[in-house]
Design an enzyme around this catalytic site. Sequence first.
Site, PDB file in Angstrom:
ATOM      1  N   HIS A  80       0.881  -1.189   0.000  1.00  0.00           N
ATOM      2  CA  HIS A  80       0.000   0.000   0.000  1.00  0.00           C
ATOM      3  C   HIS A  80       0.913   1.231   0.000  1.00  0.00           C
ATOM      4  O   HIS A  80       1.287   1.746   1.051  1.00  0.00           O
ATOM      5  CB  HIS A  80      -0.872  -0.066   1.256  1.00  0.00           C
ATOM      6  CG  HIS A  80      -1.802   1.091   1.445  1.00  0.00           C
ATOM      7  ND1 HIS A  80      -3.176   0.990   1.308  1.00  0.00           N
ATOM      8  CD2 HIS A  80      -1.580   2.381   1.781  1.00  0.00           C
ATOM      9  CE1 HIS A  80      -3.737   2.154   1.565  1.00  0.00           C
ATOM     10  NE2 HIS A  80      -2.791   3.028   1.853  1.00  0.00           N
TER      11      HIS A  80
ATOM     12  N   HIS B  58       1.993   5.032  -0.973  1.00  0.00           N
ATOM     13  CA  HIS B  58       1.654   6.395  -1.415  1.00  0.00           C
ATOM     14  C   HIS B  58       2.813   6.900  -2.279  1.00  0.00           C
ATOM     15  O   HIS B  58       3.931   6.362  -2.232  1.00  0.00           O
ATOM     16  CB  HIS B  58       1.378   7.286  -0.202  1.00  0.00           C
ATOM     17  CG  HIS B  58       0.050   6.986   0.445  1.00  0.00           C
ATOM     18  ND1 HIS B  58      -1.036   7.802   0.320  1.00  0.00           N
ATOM     19  CD2 HIS B  58      -0.368   5.917   1.192  1.00  0.00           C
ATOM     20  CE1 HIS B  58      -2.071   7.268   0.970  1.00  0.00           C
ATOM     21  NE2 HIS B  58      -1.684   6.122   1.516  1.00  0.00           N
TER      22      HIS B  58
ATOM     23  N   CYS C 144      -3.809  11.073   4.142  1.00  0.00           N
ATOM     24  CA  CYS C 144      -4.352  10.917   5.489  1.00  0.00           C
ATOM     25  C   CYS C 144      -4.139  12.231   6.227  1.00  0.00           C
ATOM     26  O   CYS C 144      -3.043  12.787   6.191  1.00  0.00           O
ATOM     27  CB  CYS C 144      -3.627   9.762   6.191  1.00  0.00           C
ATOM     28  SG  CYS C 144      -4.073   9.592   7.921  1.00  0.00           S
TER      29      CYS C 144
END
Length: 304
Positions: free
Chosen positions: A205, A207, A238
């Site tokens: 995952h 970014h 986030c």
Amino acid sequence: MGDEVRIVEVGPRDGLQNEKTPVSVAARITFIEALLDAGLHTIEVGAFVSPKAIPQMVGSDEVLRRVGSRADGEFHVLVPNEKGYEAARAAGATVIAVFGSASEGFSRANINCSVAESIERFKPVIARARADGVKVRGYISCVLGCPYDGEVKPQAVVDVAKVLWDLGCYEVSLGDTIGVGTPKKARELVRAVAGYVPMASLAMHFHDTYGQALANLYAGLEEGARVIDSAAGGLGGCPYAPGATGNVATEDVVYMLEGLGVATGVDMARLVQATNEISRLIGRPPLSRVAAAWNAKKRAANRE
Ligand code: HMG
Ligand code: MG
């Protein structure tokens, strides 16, 4: 590459949780339906978290209820505690994701507790989910660096991964929350965690803050990882990871995988259409390079 790679589309959750422009529940549902129609199957659709912390995810119950009836998808939602679990279950959740951190600073900022305390919170959630036949995914944030604590050692990630796996998570997703990783570090991390969690159960995952996400994914794929989290249009971020940009774009991942001979089943034209529509609603162009190229090509063809 040869074998299958599974994409977990996180755009409707990670992608929208940090957007200033409000996106209505109806528009979130339309976005998810468009992603399903583009051939994406596993989609993170919302979060059952504090509405004060993340107002953008209010209405996740309605979103899940509406899309949950579609047989062509598997729908994930974030759950931080038992309160969230009860709300998610009431809305029909069959797959939930708990989310911890490898670093203390981010854990405190994001979920208001230490790493050890977060595990204690997850234990009853995971136990109840398992008893209810609900699958649990386990996220670990800040696996390649923390906005508060700086460098994060692979061992800190392995320690949390072991706990999540032993508690019964079916998959552990490694979050480069602030997108600072580089391929060498990503490869070493995947190798280290795969020493405990089976490679098939590891998700990446990443970014893309520093433009390394695709390269990092490629390094992880070479190492044997086969699950990729991505967000349509490169949406994401986030509120507790200041300065971080979006997730790696699903379009860019699909383009790379197809180029490697890995069939994704994704219809790029439909995916770009879904991205364009959500980008229009939030008022900025997609970060995906592939979507930008696709749109430019279409504009040029229309001029001819
Ligand atoms: P807390 O303040 O410690 O919790 O927050 P609390 O139990 O003391 O409750 C405080 C208030 O929140 C109470 O309301 C509770 O009812 C409410 P009040 O009495 O003040 O009106 N509350 C809830 N409301 C709805 N749903 C719930 C819930 N729990 C408590 N489940 C908490 C702890 C975790 C709840 C809070 O800090 C929170 O919601 N944080 C959200 C964090 C978040 O969603 N971050 C973004 C997702 S993580 C991410 O993006 C990283 C990831 O993408 C991977 C990566 O990239 O690395 C996954
Ligand atoms: Mg994320």
